[in-house]
Design a protein around this motif. Sequence first.
Motif, PDB file in Angstrom:
ATOM      1  N   LEU A   5    -100.291-101.632  23.523  1.00  0.00           N
ATOM      2  CA  LEU A   5     -99.547-102.503  22.612  1.00  0.00           C
ATOM      3  C   LEU A   5    -100.286-102.660  21.284  1.00  0.00           C
ATOM      4  CD1 LEU A   5     -98.244-105.349  24.960  1.00  0.00           C
ATOM      5  CD2 LEU A   5     -96.869-103.707  23.687  1.00  0.00           C
ATOM      6  N   LEU A   6    -101.599-102.873  21.356  1.00  0.00           N
ATOM      7  CA  LEU A   6    -102.381-103.006  20.130  1.00  0.00           C
ATOM      8  C   LEU A   6    -102.342-101.727  19.300  1.00  0.00           C
ATOM      9  CD1 LEU A   6    -105.479-104.958  21.468  1.00  0.00           C
ATOM     10  CD2 LEU A   6    -103.739-105.803  19.889  1.00  0.00           C
ATOM     11  N   GLU A   7    -102.403-100.588  19.986  1.00  0.00           N
ATOM     12  CA  GLU A   7    -102.344 -99.305  19.278  1.00  0.00           C
ATOM     13  C   GLU A   7    -100.989 -99.121  18.595  1.00  0.00           C
ATOM     14  OE1 GLU A   7    -102.676 -94.535  20.212  1.00  0.00           O
ATOM     15  OE2 GLU A   7    -103.484 -95.955  21.663  1.00  0.00           O
ATOM     16  N   LYS A   8     -99.908 -99.454  19.305  1.00  0.00           N
ATOM     17  CA  LYS A   8     -98.568 -99.342  18.713  1.00  0.00           C
ATOM     18  C   LYS A   8     -98.423-100.259  17.504  1.00  0.00           C
ATOM     19  CE  LYS A   8     -95.990 -98.097  22.886  1.00  0.00           C
ATOM     20  NZ  LYS A   8     -94.959 -98.553  23.843  1.00  0.00           N
ATOM     21  N   ILE A   9     -98.953-101.479  17.620  1.00  0.00           N
ATOM     22  CA  ILE A   9     -98.890-102.424  16.508  1.00  0.00           C
ATOM     23  C   ILE A   9     -99.624-101.870  15.298  1.00  0.00           C
ATOM     24  CG2 ILE A   9     -99.705-104.690  15.696  1.00  0.00           C
ATOM     25  CD1 ILE A   9     -99.103-105.724  18.576  1.00  0.00           C
ATOM     26  N   GLU A  10    -100.808-101.329  15.523  1.00  0.00           N
ATOM     27  CA  GLU A  10    -101.595-100.790  14.412  1.00  0.00           C
ATOM     28  C   GLU A  10    -100.908 -99.583  13.767  1.00  0.00           C
ATOM     29  OE1 GLU A  10    -104.536-100.254  11.574  1.00  0.00           O
ATOM     30  OE2 GLU A  10    -103.969-101.989  12.773  1.00  0.00           O
ATOM     31  N   LEU A  11    -100.342 -98.697  14.565  1.00  0.00           N
ATOM     32  CA  LEU A  11     -99.652 -97.536  14.016  1.00  0.00           C
ATOM     33  C   LEU A  11     -98.429 -97.957  13.198  1.00  0.00           C
ATOM     34  CD1 LEU A  11     -99.888 -95.050  17.020  1.00  0.00           C
ATOM     35  CD2 LEU A  11    -101.131 -94.931  14.853  1.00  0.00           C
ATOM     36  N   LEU A  12     -97.681 -98.908  13.713  1.00  0.00           N
ATOM     37  CA  LEU A  12     -96.516 -99.404  12.974  1.00  0.00           C
ATOM     38  C   LEU A  12     -96.940-100.106  11.685  1.00  0.00           C
ATOM     39  CD1 LEU A  12     -94.142-100.771  15.736  1.00  0.00           C
ATOM     40  CD2 LEU A  12     -93.578 -99.069  14.003  1.00  0.00           C
ATOM     41  N   ARG A  13     -98.049-100.821  11.739  1.00  0.00           N
ATOM     42  CA  ARG A  13     -98.547-101.499  10.543  1.00  0.00           C
ATOM     43  C   ARG A  13     -98.892-100.488   9.458  1.00  0.00           C
ATOM     44  NH1 ARG A  13    -102.954-102.630   7.843  1.00  0.00           N
ATOM     45  NH2 ARG A  13    -104.240-101.371   9.211  1.00  0.00           N
ATOM     46  N   GLN A  14     -99.579 -99.422   9.862  1.00  0.00           N
ATOM     47  CA  GLN A  14     -99.929 -98.370   8.902  1.00  0.00           C
ATOM     48  C   GLN A  14     -98.672 -97.710   8.335  1.00  0.00           C
ATOM     49  OE1 GLN A  14    -102.641 -95.719  10.880  1.00  0.00           O
ATOM     50  NE2 GLN A  14    -104.179 -97.318  11.170  1.00  0.00           N
ATOM     51  N   GLN A  15     -97.699 -97.454   9.201  1.00  0.00           N
ATOM     52  CA  GLN A  15     -96.442 -96.848   8.767  1.00  0.00           C
ATOM     53  C   GLN A  15     -95.718 -97.772   7.793  1.00  0.00           C
ATOM     54  OE1 GLN A  15     -93.757 -96.071  12.002  1.00  0.00           O
ATOM     55  NE2 GLN A  15     -92.231 -95.107  10.719  1.00  0.00           N
ATOM     56  N   MET A  16     -95.707 -99.071   8.094  1.00  0.00           N
ATOM     57  CA  MET A  16     -95.045-100.043   7.245  1.00  0.00           C
ATOM     58  C   MET A  16     -95.701-100.079   5.859  1.00  0.00           C
ATOM     59  SD  MET A  16     -94.468-104.127   7.939  1.00  0.00           S
ATOM     60  CE  MET A  16     -96.216-104.482   7.977  1.00  0.00           C
ATOM     61  N   ILE A  17     -97.006-100.013   5.811  1.00  0.00           N
ATOM     62  CA  ILE A  17     -97.720-100.023   4.534  1.00  0.00           C
ATOM     63  C   ILE A  17     -97.380 -98.780   3.725  1.00  0.00           C
ATOM     64  CG2 ILE A  17    -100.012 -99.838   3.477  1.00  0.00           C
ATOM     65  CD1 ILE A  17    -100.994-101.696   5.762  1.00  0.00           C
ATOM     66  N   GLU A  18     -97.377 -97.623   4.386  1.00  0.00           N
ATOM     67  CA  GLU A  18     -97.043 -96.373   3.685  1.00  0.00           C
ATOM     68  C   GLU A  18     -95.629 -96.415   3.111  1.00  0.00           C
ATOM     69  OE1 GLU A  18     -97.756 -92.893   6.075  1.00  0.00           O
ATOM     70  OE2 GLU A  18     -99.770 -93.576   6.610  1.00  0.00           O
ATOM     71  N   ILE A  19     -94.680 -96.866   3.905  1.00  0.00           N
ATOM     72  CA  ILE A  19     -93.295 -96.952   3.438  1.00  0.00           C
ATOM     73  C   ILE A  19     -93.193 -97.951   2.291  1.00  0.00           C
ATOM     74  CG2 ILE A  19     -90.942 -97.627   4.069  1.00  0.00           C
ATOM     75  CD1 ILE A  19     -91.609 -96.639   6.943  1.00  0.00           C
ATOM     76  N   GLY A  20     -93.886 -99.073   2.428  1.00  0.00           N
ATOM     77  CA  GLY A  20     -93.853-100.084   1.383  1.00  0.00           C
ATOM     78  C   GLY A  20     -94.416 -99.572   0.064  1.00  0.00           C
TER      79      GLY A  20
END
Length: 74
Positions: A5-20
């Motif tokens: 779960l922590l890994e998924k959260i971190e990957l999504l966070r990185q993806q969200m930053i890139e998209i932003g």
Amino acid sequence: MRDKLLEKIELLRQQMIEIGLERGLDHPEVLECSQKIDQLHNELLELDKNEVKSNKLKRNYYSLFLYESRAHFA
């Protein structure tokens, strides 16, 4: 389970930053990532709650630290 779960959260966070950065913070994909992160975080909290009740977990062993605009789990 918690580590995944922590890994998924971190990957999504990185993806969200890139998209932003590419498309702007108000882009619908940024909101979608944020909502997914919220959902995973709620799952993590529920997992912790259940483990504390069953005495498998004495305390939450992870923390979130923010350094220079970056998040790190420890």
